[in-house]
Design a protein around this motif. Sequence first.
Motif, PDB file in Angstrom:
ATOM      1  N   GLY A  74       0.787  -1.233   0.000  1.00 19.23           N
ATOM      2  CA  GLY A  74       0.000   0.000   0.000  1.00 19.23           C
ATOM      3  C   GLY A  74       0.812   1.271   0.000  1.00 19.23           C
ATOM      4  O   GLY A  74       0.381   2.274   0.595  1.00 19.23           O
TER       5      GLY A  74
ATOM      6  N   SER B 137       2.122   4.323  -2.244  1.00 23.49           N
ATOM      7  CA  SER B 137       1.845   4.979  -3.518  1.00 23.49           C
ATOM      8  C   SER B 137       3.131   5.437  -4.194  1.00 23.49           C
ATOM      9  O   SER B 137       4.080   5.876  -3.530  1.00 23.49           O
TER      10      SER B 137
ATOM     11  N   ASP C  94      -1.552   4.111   1.260  1.00 28.77           N
ATOM     12  CA  ASP C  94      -2.913   3.675   0.991  1.00 28.77           C
ATOM     13  C   ASP C  94      -3.391   2.746   2.102  1.00 28.77           C
ATOM     14  O   ASP C  94      -2.580   2.175   2.829  1.00 28.77           O
TER      15      ASP C  94
END
Length: 395
Positions: A371, A373, A390
């Motif tokens: 997760g 970015s 994320d």
Amino acid sequence: MKTKYAIIFICIVALVIIEQETNILSRVSDELIQRVTPHPTPQTQQGLPSEEPEEEEDIMDANSHSGGHKHILILASTRTGSSFVGEFFNQHGDNMFYLYEPLWYLQGLAGFHKDVLQGLFLCDFTPLEEFISPRPLNHVTPTLYARHASAALCKKPVCTPGVKCTTTSCRPLNLTLASQSCLTKEHRVIKTVRVRQLDILRPLVEDPRLDLRVIQLVRDPRAMLASRMVVFPFFQKWKTWARQGKVPEDDEQVKWLKGECDSVRMSAMVGLSRPRWLRRRYMLLRYEDVTRYPMQKAEEIYSFAGIPFSSQAREWILRNTQTTPANNDPLYPWKTNRNSLEQADKWRFSLPYEVARVVQMVCGPTMELFGYSLVDDEKTLVNRSVSLLDPLYLI
């Protein structure tokens, strides 16, 4: 009259035929049901027969054989905040035995990791003694490698008159006394950055003498590299490339970084796939989540470990997540007291975009799984209002 009896006879015959057909259909139906209903095979029985019986069995396994002892292995890479997370347990209190990086002595000897860890979790330091140089004399070593001393090793009976305890070690260390101290503790935790794959831990997880849980700590590879460039001479090349603004993508160190990212991802995928032997015994933890919500994450860690969250640990976390040591302190990179809210994004203002771009290129699949970015330009990289984290959707 004859017609009447004939009709009755025909009805009786019809009823007999219907009954026979019904029995035949019933037998055929039963056979069909048996054919389409899967029977447990040896392979199925080792897999996932059903949720409810499996949960009951897992609960039984998780609470049997270990006598209430909890064994936790913190699995990490360098500069992921593992020392900080390890202190969550080290500061727990008198019923905790914590060891910092005991596998340091086994560098390049990964084949022995499992046996040494098993011995240490069972409070047997003998396997470790084989690798300490110089070899302990009468089970006494000048010191045990650690950047953060085990609280349990800095108390009696280990620390006796003539033994010096510091923030990093208890020296000289009598390993026999350390073993005796370990046996008196209810819970045992080991933190290491030297175990690469979860698979090698299966014999430990399945050991009926242990109630082993594994916490795998990960961090944004860009942040890890930024921290390593500050601390480790091995990453001097990256510092040069950062100054020059160009990273040779085919360099061996770039390939090494890709290999490490791939290794971490493959290890995590084993845990996230929830194999039966690891179910309810694996936790994936992101450093960034710990720095943002240290108390909440500490509670989750303790809950996963099956250990009550102690007031001593709470107090330590409160004291050490709201302060920052002086930057000119030579031990600054190894300190565990930080302003945790500032830590997660700090790297974004020291790592040039070109270096971040190459990390994203070689570690992209790993970053996607955890997760993290990607950024397309330097403006986005240094824009703190743009989150690079994320939600973590565990598969």
